[in-house]
Design an enzyme around this catalytic site. Structure first.
Site, PDB file in Angstrom:
ATOM      1  CD  GLU A  88      -2.949  -1.033   0.106  1.00  0.00           C
ATOM      2  OE1 GLU A  88      -3.187   0.046  -0.289  1.00  0.00           O
ATOM      3  OE2 GLU A  88      -3.715  -2.052   0.005  1.00  0.00           O
ATOM      4  NE  ARG A  98     -18.161  -3.641   2.359  1.00  0.00           N
ATOM      5  CZ  ARG A  98     -18.282  -5.023   2.633  1.00  0.00           C
ATOM      6  NH1 ARG A  98     -19.639  -5.285   2.831  1.00  0.00           N
ATOM      7  NH2 ARG A  98     -17.527  -5.875   2.600  1.00  0.00           N
ATOM      8  CB  CYS A 151      -6.774  -3.026   6.495  1.00  0.00           C
ATOM      9  SG  CYS A 151      -6.844  -4.788   6.235  1.00  0.00           S
ATOM     10  CG  HIS A 183      -4.520  -5.084   1.724  1.00  0.00           C
ATOM     11  ND1 HIS A 183      -4.665  -3.950   1.659  1.00  0.00           N
ATOM     12  CD2 HIS A 183      -5.387  -5.478   2.533  1.00  0.00           C
ATOM     13  CE1 HIS A 183      -5.684  -3.362   2.385  1.00  0.00           C
ATOM     14  NE2 HIS A 183      -6.176  -4.437   3.213  1.00  0.00           N
TER      15      HIS A 183
END
Length: 231
Positions: A88, A98, A151, A183
């Site tokens: 990342e 979410r 994360c 990831h």
């Protein structure tokens, strides 16, 4: 002298029975990279499992950093649906869940760190990692979003901690340690529960993280090559 590399992974979440990020991390616990420090010092990986819980994950991460005083910290997380190992680029200062985490917490539009900067960039050589992973025949690419779930929460908190903390000798932690987030894809066992989901074998992921760690320990300045995306 042996320096430590801290590698973290998450516990399972969202009703899945395992989390590849932890399976990879624990497979590498006590692994010694084939890279030596400037004074001929060795490195050893230590693994720590983080709860998939806002706040609690950061407490556990900071405790592991205090315990091992690592020179390199790489946090891993599952990106279900991705087919590559993806270092990342940036962590953003927002939690926008979410789904609830494993403690039922679901922050929406809240800051990871009040009064913290908008974002932090990884200090890992992410493009050199991708280059070396591809050379090994392992699918990889730079990711420009770590999401807004736990994360990203951990990624941002890690970089903030390194920017703010000092070592036992009083030196800025960020000068002593590099850090970032990677990831990883689902394992085949998880993909079998979610038809159509991409996956990558555990052995391939473990080898990929070995390459990534050795790259981070040996590459001081990242390579300058295309790693962006159109969307």
């Amino acid at each position: 002298m042996t320096h430590h590399v801290l590698l973290t992974g998450f516990e399972p979440f969202d009703q899945d029975p395992l989390n590849p990020s932890w399976e990879v991390a624990r497979a590498l616990d006590r692994w010694q990279p084939a890279v030596m420090g400037r004074a001929g010092d060795a490195f050893e990986v230590r693994a720590a499992q983080l709860p998939c819980v806002f706040g609690d994950a950061v407490v556990r991460l900071q405790a592991a950093i205090a315990q091992w005083q690592p020179v390199l910290v790489i946090c891993l997380g599952l990106a279900g649906g991705r087919s590559e190992i993806t270092p990342e680029r940036v962590a953003i200062n927002v939690d926008d869940a979410r789904i609830p985490d494993n403690a039922g917490r679901q922050p929406v539009d809240t800051a990871v760190q009040l009064q913290g900067p908008t974002a932090y960039f990884s200090t890992l050589p992410i493009k050199a990692m991708v280059r070396n992973l591809r050379t090994e025949g392992i699918p990889a690419s730079v990711s420009n979003t770590a999401g807004t779930f736990v994360c990203n929460h951990v990624f941002y908190a890690l970089m903030h901690h390194l920017a703010q903390a000092t070592t036992k000798d009083g030196r800025p932690q960020a000068r002593e340690a590099r850090g970032g987030f990677i990831h990883v894809p689902a394992l085949p066992e998880l993909a079998a529960r979610h038809p159509g989901m991409s996956s990558m074998a555990l052995a391939t992921q473990v080898r990929g993280l070995q390459v990534a760690i050795e790259t981070a320990l040996s590459v001081a300045d990242d390579v300058r090559e295309v790693g962006g995306a159109l969307h």
